[in-house]
Design a protein around this motif. Structure first.
Motif, PDB file in Angstrom:
ATOM      1  N   ARG A   6     -61.457 -11.376  36.450  1.00 53.33           N
ATOM      2  CA  ARG A   6     -61.831  -9.964  36.472  1.00 53.33           C
ATOM      3  C   ARG A   6     -61.046  -9.231  35.390  1.00 53.33           C
ATOM      4  N   THR A   7     -61.692  -8.843  34.322  1.00 52.66           N
ATOM      5  CA  THR A   7     -61.034  -8.098  33.254  1.00 52.66           C
ATOM      6  C   THR A   7     -61.926  -6.948  32.808  1.00 52.66           C
ATOM      7  N   GLY A   8     -61.301  -5.938  32.246  1.00 51.86           N
ATOM      8  CA  GLY A   8     -62.065  -4.803  31.746  1.00 51.86           C
ATOM      9  C   GLY A   8     -61.237  -3.545  31.845  1.00 51.86           C
ATOM     10  N   PRO A   9     -61.644  -2.499  31.151  1.00 52.15           N
ATOM     11  CA  PRO A   9     -62.792  -2.432  30.232  1.00 52.15           C
ATOM     12  C   PRO A   9     -62.498  -3.131  28.898  1.00 52.15           C
ATOM     13  N   ASP A  10     -63.543  -3.252  28.085  1.00 45.30           N
ATOM     14  CA  ASP A  10     -63.413  -3.875  26.765  1.00 45.30           C
ATOM     15  C   ASP A  10     -63.001  -2.803  25.756  1.00 45.30           C
ATOM     16  N   PHE A 204     -53.763   9.007  38.499  1.00 45.14           N
ATOM     17  CA  PHE A 204     -53.445   7.864  39.351  1.00 45.14           C
ATOM     18  C   PHE A 204     -52.845   6.722  38.534  1.00 45.14           C
ATOM     19  N   SER A 205     -53.333   6.520  37.320  1.00 46.10           N
ATOM     20  CA  SER A 205     -52.783   5.468  36.462  1.00 46.10           C
ATOM     21  C   SER A 205     -51.316   5.732  36.169  1.00 46.10           C
ATOM     22  N   ARG A 206     -50.989   6.990  35.904  1.00 49.97           N
ATOM     23  CA  ARG A 206     -49.589   7.342  35.642  1.00 49.97           C
ATOM     24  C   ARG A 206     -48.743   7.224  36.921  1.00 49.97           C
ATOM     25  N   TYR A 207     -49.318   7.573  38.044  1.00 47.49           N
ATOM     26  CA  TYR A 207     -48.637   7.465  39.335  1.00 47.49           C
ATOM     27  C   TYR A 207     -48.270   6.005  39.620  1.00 47.49           C
ATOM     28  N   SER A 208     -49.234   5.121  39.453  1.00 45.58           N
ATOM     29  CA  SER A 208     -48.989   3.694  39.670  1.00 45.58           C
ATOM     30  C   SER A 208     -47.955   3.169  38.688  1.00 45.58           C
ATOM     31  N   ALA A 209     -48.062   3.592  37.431  1.00 46.62           N
ATOM     32  CA  ALA A 209     -47.107   3.144  36.421  1.00 46.62           C
ATOM     33  C   ALA A 209     -45.691   3.598  36.762  1.00 46.62           C
ATOM     34  N   ALA A 210     -45.559   4.834  37.220  1.00 47.15           N
ATOM     35  CA  ALA A 210     -44.232   5.354  37.566  1.00 47.15           C
ATOM     36  C   ALA A 210     -43.627   4.562  38.718  1.00 47.15           C
ATOM     37  N   GLN A 211     -44.444   4.201  39.692  1.00 42.43           N
ATOM     38  CA  GLN A 211     -43.926   3.432  40.823  1.00 42.43           C
ATOM     39  C   GLN A 211     -43.513   2.028  40.388  1.00 42.43           C
ATOM     40  N   LEU A 212     -44.341   1.385  39.569  1.00 38.80           N
ATOM     41  CA  LEU A 212     -43.984   0.044  39.115  1.00 38.80           C
ATOM     42  C   LEU A 212     -42.735   0.085  38.241  1.00 38.80           C
ATOM     43  N   ASP A 232     -58.278   1.166  35.715  1.00 40.48           N
ATOM     44  CA  ASP A 232     -58.753   1.042  34.336  1.00 40.48           C
ATOM     45  C   ASP A 232     -58.117   2.076  33.412  1.00 40.48           C
ATOM     46  N   GLY A 233     -57.805   3.257  33.958  1.00 41.53           N
ATOM     47  CA  GLY A 233     -57.161   4.287  33.144  1.00 41.53           C
ATOM     48  C   GLY A 233     -55.766   3.920  32.695  1.00 41.53           C
ATOM     49  N   GLY A 234     -55.234   2.844  33.239  1.00 39.58           N
ATOM     50  CA  GLY A 234     -53.910   2.374  32.849  1.00 39.58           C
ATOM     51  C   GLY A 234     -53.938   1.033  32.151  1.00 39.58           C
ATOM     52  N   LYS A 235     -55.072   0.702  31.534  1.00 39.31           N
ATOM     53  CA  LYS A 235     -55.176  -0.591  30.842  1.00 39.31           C
ATOM     54  C   LYS A 235     -55.191  -0.459  29.324  1.00 39.31           C
ATOM     55  N   GLY A 236     -55.020   0.756  28.828  1.00 39.06           N
ATOM     56  CA  GLY A 236     -55.034   0.958  27.384  1.00 39.06           C
ATOM     57  C   GLY A 236     -53.667   0.742  26.758  1.00 39.06           C
ATOM     58  N   ALA A 237     -53.531   1.243  25.534  1.00 40.35           N
ATOM     59  CA  ALA A 237     -52.318   1.002  24.748  1.00 40.35           C
ATOM     60  C   ALA A 237     -51.265   2.091  24.912  1.00 40.35           C
ATOM     61  N   ALA A 238     -51.502   3.057  25.810  1.00 40.62           N
ATOM     62  CA  ALA A 238     -50.541   4.148  26.005  1.00 40.62           C
ATOM     63  C   ALA A 238     -49.257   3.629  26.647  1.00 40.62           C
ATOM     64  N   ASP A 239     -48.216   4.471  26.637  1.00 38.22           N
ATOM     65  CA  ASP A 239     -46.930   4.068  27.181  1.00 38.22           C
ATOM     66  C   ASP A 239     -47.012   3.813  28.683  1.00 38.22           C
ATOM     67  N   TRP A 262     -54.415  -8.480  37.888  1.00 36.21           N
ATOM     68  CA  TRP A 262     -54.179  -7.278  37.098  1.00 36.21           C
ATOM     69  C   TRP A 262     -55.453  -6.735  36.469  1.00 36.21           C
ATOM     70  N   GLY A 263     -56.500  -7.546  36.391  1.00 36.29           N
ATOM     71  CA  GLY A 263     -57.746  -7.095  35.776  1.00 36.29           C
ATOM     72  C   GLY A 263     -57.677  -6.946  34.280  1.00 36.29           C
ATOM     73  N   VAL A 264     -56.794  -7.731  33.647  1.00 40.38           N
ATOM     74  CA  VAL A 264     -56.651  -7.713  32.185  1.00 40.38           C
ATOM     75  C   VAL A 264     -56.641  -9.155  31.693  1.00 40.38           C
TER      76      VAL A 264
END
Length: 447
Positions: A6-10, A204-212, A232-239, A262-264
């Motif tokens: 399971r991976t995505g988005p492209d 939510f992507s930032r929330y999950s990232a902060a917790q991890l 998916d909003g946390g699968k890009g190249a951002a910090d 992880w879906g990546v």
């Protein structure tokens, strides 16, 4: 369900660069870890007991066998969990209201972890946050936590410190895809819903990232075990993206390991949940399941739903022979005590490993995992030796394959192997009378 594909988005040319996630040798040597599913769901501690043959697919979520899914199942009108919740707690009490009823006063982290290590665990992975969103560490991201409600203790810190003191590796489970506390979706009632009813937005992507990030910074976990997927909003190249998160993780824990959920297009070992793997897998993998049909403690289950010590020992031997680790789960009661049924199987496993662990720890698969005919056995190998784990010692003997018939053999208790030469040229290794009542016994063959 297998998650590694399971991976995505492209992202095309803008795809982030992921750090290397090679599975380290310490993990492959460890062979046995313990999951600990303990959380707010341990207060009701209930799911419909799994009937023989399971339930129809269309009822799988309404009759979910996992007690840790209580927060979802209780929202499915008419489900057994929905009905029972109203009977026990009344119609005005929500699942989240139970947070203030959670008393963890019986939890002694050193004694608890001591039982896991005594059972043979080389790594311990408690749930830090399951899909209900209730955090078991003192997080700055939410007040919905064991530090602020119910126990009013940083339970993950206690687990971490006790595990390090016991000399075992420490890991963390984290629910990356689902957090029902900060979501507003209908209940999940199918596998399709499992991936449809979840958040992908930036908050939510930032929330999950902060917790991890918090978990990595505070606990330097040797194992980073994510469940289901990542937003998916946390699968890009951002910090705050996953590639950067994993980069920070491996910078802090260079010999750490991740799983595959992880879906990546980058992961560590494969996970197989309540799944039998038939042959040796080329890539490292991990079998995971509860001692019963649930990960979280389910008071509706009895011995008929739970692995015996014998079955647990044989499961470990089977998994290890196929290049896997076993992450077996213990589900404590709300107060932090381990139910006797689970404790008995764990202690039997620990006793067996103290004698036969040489055929498990630090081993690798042999040229095959088992034989199609003859007494059941599992094979492992270590430098200069092949280990034959007899899975039914009561058979009285085990026929050695041609590749091993000329070697020097000894049972795990040190007994020299007595053999019978068969007319077809093969050799039968005779199981000593004292070992025939065991769940399994290892025979080590050296050249």
């Amino acid at each position: 369900m297998n998650f590694e594909t399971r991976t995505g988005p492209d992202f095309g040319d803008a795809a982030p660069q992921y750090p290397d996630a090679t599975v380290p040798e310490w993990y492959r040597d460890a062979k046995l870890g313990f999951f600990v599913h303990w959380g707010l769901y341990s207060v009701p501690a209930w799911a419909p007991a799994h009937p023989p043959g399971g339930v129809p697919v269309e009822d799988a979520y309404g009759h979910h066998q996992y007690a840790e899914w209580y927060a979802n199942t209780v929202r499915i009108a008419g489900s057994p969990t929905w009905r029972r919740h109203q009977q026990i707690y009344g119609t005005g009490t929500s699942y989240e209201d139970l947070a203030d009823r959670w008393d963890a006063g019986g939890f002694d982290a050193d004694a608890f972890v001591g039982e896991l290590v005594g059972a043979g665990a080389k790594y311990v992975v408690p749930t830090t946050k399951h899909h209900d969103g209730f955090c078991l560490w003192d997080t700055a991201t939410t007040g919905f936590s064991a530090a602020r409600r119910g126990p009013r203790r940083d339970l993950i810190a206690e687990f971490h410190d006790a595990t390090r003191r016991a000399g075992a590796r420490f890991g963390v489970y984290y629910s990356g895809a689902l957090d029902w506390h900060v979501s507003d979706f209908p209940p999940i009632e199918s596998d399709t819903d499992l991936f449809r009813f979840r958040r992908h937005d930036e908050w939510f992507s930032r929330y999950s990232a902060a917790q991890l990030d918090e978990l990595v910074e505070r606990f330097s976990p040797d194992v980073l075990w994510n469940d289901i997927e990542w937003p998916d909003g946390g699968k890009g190249a951002a910090d705050h993206g996953l590639a950067a998160l994993l980069g920070r993780y491996f910078d802090k824990v260079p010999d750490g390991v991740i799983n595959d959920r992880w879906g990546v297009p980058r992961h560590g070992y494969l996970t197989r949940e309540y799944t039998h793997v038939g042959e040796v897998l080329d890539t490292p993998w991990e079998s995971t399941r509860g001692l019963g049909y649930s990960f979280g403690y389910n008071q509706a289950e009895d011995a008929g739903h739970s692995l015996s010590g014998h079955a647990l020992i044989r499961l470990l031997a089977d998994v290890v022979s196929k290049n896997g680790n076993l992450l077996i789960n213990v589900g404590p009661r709300a107060d932090g005590s381990i139910p006797d049924l689970q404790l008995q199987a764990m202690r039997e496993l620990g006793t067996w490993l103290r004698r036969d662990g040489g055929a498990v720890y630090g081993t690798r698969p042999w040229i095959r995992a088992f034989e199609e005919t003859g007494a059941p056995r599992a094979y492992t190998t270590s430098p200069g030796a092949v280990h034959v784990i007899a899975l039914d010692p009561s058979a009285g003997s085990i026929d050695l394959p041609a590749e091993l018939s000329s070697g020097h053999a000894r049972w795990a208790d040190g007994t020299e192997v007595a053999v019978d030469q068969r007319a077809d040229g093969r050799v039968d290794a005779i199981v000593p009378d004292a070992l025939r009542g065991e769940a399994a016994v290892a025979l080590t063959v050296t050249s």
